[in-house]
Design an enzyme around this catalytic site. Structure first.
Site, PDB file in Angstrom:
ATOM      1  CG  ASP A   1      41.118  30.584-141.375  1.00 25.92           C
ATOM      2  OD1 ASP A   1      41.482  31.737-141.062  1.00 25.92           O
ATOM      3  OD2 ASP A   1      41.885  29.595-141.373  1.00 25.92           O
TER       4      ASP A   1
ATOM      5  CG  ASP B   1      46.461  33.678-142.747  1.00 23.73           C
ATOM      6  OD1 ASP B   1      46.821  34.148-143.838  1.00 23.73           O
ATOM      7  OD2 ASP B   1      46.333  34.379-141.718  1.00 23.73           O
TER       8      ASP B   1
ATOM      9  CG  PHE C   1      47.158  26.472-135.958  1.00 30.87           C
ATOM     10  CD1 PHE C   1      46.494  26.433-137.169  1.00 30.87           C
ATOM     11  CD2 PHE C   1      47.423  27.710-135.377  1.00 30.87           C
ATOM     12  CE1 PHE C   1      46.082  27.599-137.805  1.00 30.87           C
ATOM     13  CE2 PHE C   1      47.012  28.886-135.996  1.00 30.87           C
ATOM     14  CZ  PHE C   1      46.338  28.829-137.210  1.00 30.87           C
ATOM     15  CD1 TRP C   2      49.873  26.960-131.710  1.00 28.97           C
ATOM     16  CD2 TRP C   2      49.848  28.895-132.843  1.00 28.97           C
ATOM     17  NE1 TRP C   2      48.734  27.638-131.362  1.00 28.97           N
ATOM     18  CE2 TRP C   2      48.687  28.824-132.032  1.00 28.97           C
ATOM     19  CE3 TRP C   2      50.045  30.020-133.650  1.00 28.97           C
ATOM     20  CZ2 TRP C   2      47.731  29.849-132.008  1.00 28.97           C
ATOM     21  CZ3 TRP C   2      49.090  31.038-133.620  1.00 28.97           C
ATOM     22  CH2 TRP C   2      47.963  30.948-132.810  1.00 28.97           C
ATOM     23  CB  VAL C   3      54.649  28.000-138.403  1.00 31.72           C
ATOM     24  CG1 VAL C   3      56.047  28.059-138.987  1.00 31.72           C
ATOM     25  CG2 VAL C   3      53.648  27.510-139.450  1.00 31.72           C
TER      26      VAL C   3
ATOM     27  CG  ASP D   1      44.108  26.260-141.339  1.00 33.85           C
ATOM     28  OD1 ASP D   1      43.467  27.315-141.113  1.00 33.85           O
ATOM     29  OD2 ASP D   1      45.344  26.189-141.282  1.00 33.85           O
TER      30      ASP D   1
HETATM   31  P1  TMP Z   1      43.643  32.303-138.410  1.00 31.98           P
HETATM   32  O1  TMP Z   1      43.334  31.556-137.154  1.00 31.98           O
HETATM   33  O2  TMP Z   1      42.592  33.278-138.802  1.00 31.98           O
HETATM   34  O3  TMP Z   1      44.066  31.388-139.543  1.00 31.98           O
HETATM   35  O4  TMP Z   1      44.891  33.236-138.100  1.00 31.98           O
HETATM   36  C1  TMP Z   1      46.117  32.758-137.812  1.00 31.98           C
HETATM   37  C2  TMP Z   1      46.975  33.950-137.494  1.00 31.98           C
HETATM   38  O5  TMP Z   1      48.002  33.531-136.636  1.00 31.98           O
HETATM   39  C3  TMP Z   1      47.624  34.579-138.721  1.00 31.98           C
HETATM   40  O6  TMP Z   1      47.493  35.978-138.662  1.00 31.98           O
HETATM   41  C4  TMP Z   1      49.054  34.196-138.609  1.00 31.98           C
HETATM   42  C5  TMP Z   1      49.236  33.928-137.144  1.00 31.98           C
HETATM   43  N1  TMP Z   1      50.171  32.865-136.839  1.00 31.98           N
HETATM   44  C6  TMP Z   1      51.036  33.054-135.794  1.00 31.98           C
HETATM   45  O7  TMP Z   1      51.021  34.105-135.151  1.00 31.98           O
HETATM   46  N2  TMP Z   1      51.907  32.048-135.478  1.00 31.98           N
HETATM   47  C7  TMP Z   1      51.945  30.868-136.169  1.00 31.98           C
HETATM   48  O8  TMP Z   1      52.751  29.979-135.859  1.00 31.98           O
HETATM   49  C8  TMP Z   1      51.008  30.690-137.240  1.00 31.98           C
HETATM   50  C9  TMP Z   1      50.980  29.407-137.991  1.00 31.98           C
HETATM   51  C10 TMP Z   1      50.139  31.713-137.525  1.00 31.98           C
END
Ligand code: TMP
Length: 242
Positions: free
Chosen positions: A10, A12, A44-46, A145
């Site tokens: 991954d 991010d 996970f979600w900011v 993560d």
């Molecule tokens: P990932 O699962 O490959 O790490 O990608 C996470 C993606 O999600 C990244 O492009 C950023 C996005 N993202 C959101 O849309 N909202 C959020 O709250 C967070 C933390 C990430």
């Protein structure tokens, strides 16, 4: 028979410091708004946690990673670049970068490629997989993560369930052990029900959870291995798969 080991990494939160980059730019852009320190991050979600702090902060958070240069300017996480380069040189090992772009596509996909070229070199551009659903990508190991790696169908279900007060409480605090046994069983059951609705219910990879500020408080799962950082024993984790 294919005896090579395929590792999916991954981006991010594993290679690039999304959380640190977000907080820095959020505080620069909104110096008078409340923020969540990395110590206080849960879930996970900011955007979800900022929305809980105050409803309008959800959109303010999103505005940060939708901005030009956000993804491009993320710092590599300590040791990540060195580890990926070393891993890619290991014999019988194929390394891919498996990352989900945001749907606001004006900058993110381009900047993810640019980041890879800048930090890992142009050869790594061959290794980039952009997908919103990692369950349909096959591999031996996925280092990520995000605690629950699911397809879009499951995400919709989780979004509905996330409204339950109990689940919110668990995300916000480290209270798993204080949740009554019957409730714990119910939550685990919901979790396993969701897994059956995945686009690919049985992904080929083993998900190795990469520790991040938002997941370090989660109860230790008996089935999931963790990589604490790039200083941790990533070679042993690969070894176990050969
Ligand atoms: P990932 O699962 O490959 O790490 O990608 C996470 C993606 O999600 C990244 O492009 C950023 C996005 N993202 C959101 O849309 N909202 C959020 O709250 C967070 C933390 C990430």
């Amino acid at each position: 028979p294919n005896t090579r080991l395929r590792v999916l990494l991954d981006m991010d939160g594993v290679l690039a410091d999304f959380e640190g980059g977000f907080l820095k730019k959020y505080r620069e852009r909104y110096p008078n708004e409340p923020y969540i320190s990395l110590e206080e991050r849960r879930g996970f979600w900011v955007s979800t946690q900022y929305g809980e702090l105050r409803a309008d902060l959800c959109d303010k958070a999103i505005s940060i990673w939708e901005s030009k240069n956000f993804f491009m300017e993320l710092e590599p996480l300590p040791g990540s670049v060195e580890a990926v380069k070393e891993m890619a040189k290991m014999k019988n090992t194929d390394v891919f970068i498996c990352t989900s772009p945001i749907k606001h596509y004006a900058h993110c996909p381009y900047e993810k490629y640019a980041w890879v070229e800048r930090h890992l070199g142009p050869d790594f551009l061959e290794k980039v997989i952009l997908t919103r659903d990692k369950t349909i990508v096959s591999g031996d190991i996925l280092v990520d993560d995000k605690p629950d790696i699911l397809g879009p169908g499951q995400l919709a279900i989780i979004e509905r369930n996330v409204n339950s007060a109990l689940y919110q409480k668990i995300l916000r605090q480290n209270v798993w052990s204080s949740v009554h046994k019957s409730n714990r069983d119910w939550i685990m059951q919901q979790d396993s029900d969701q897994k059956h609705e995945s686009v690919e219910p049985n992904p080929s990879w083993e998900h190795v959870l990469f520790t991040a500020c938002h997941n370090k408080h989660l109860p230790v799962s008996t089935t999931q291995r963790r990589l604490l950082s790039w200083a941790d024993n990533w070679r042993d984790i690969l070894e176990g798969k050969c």
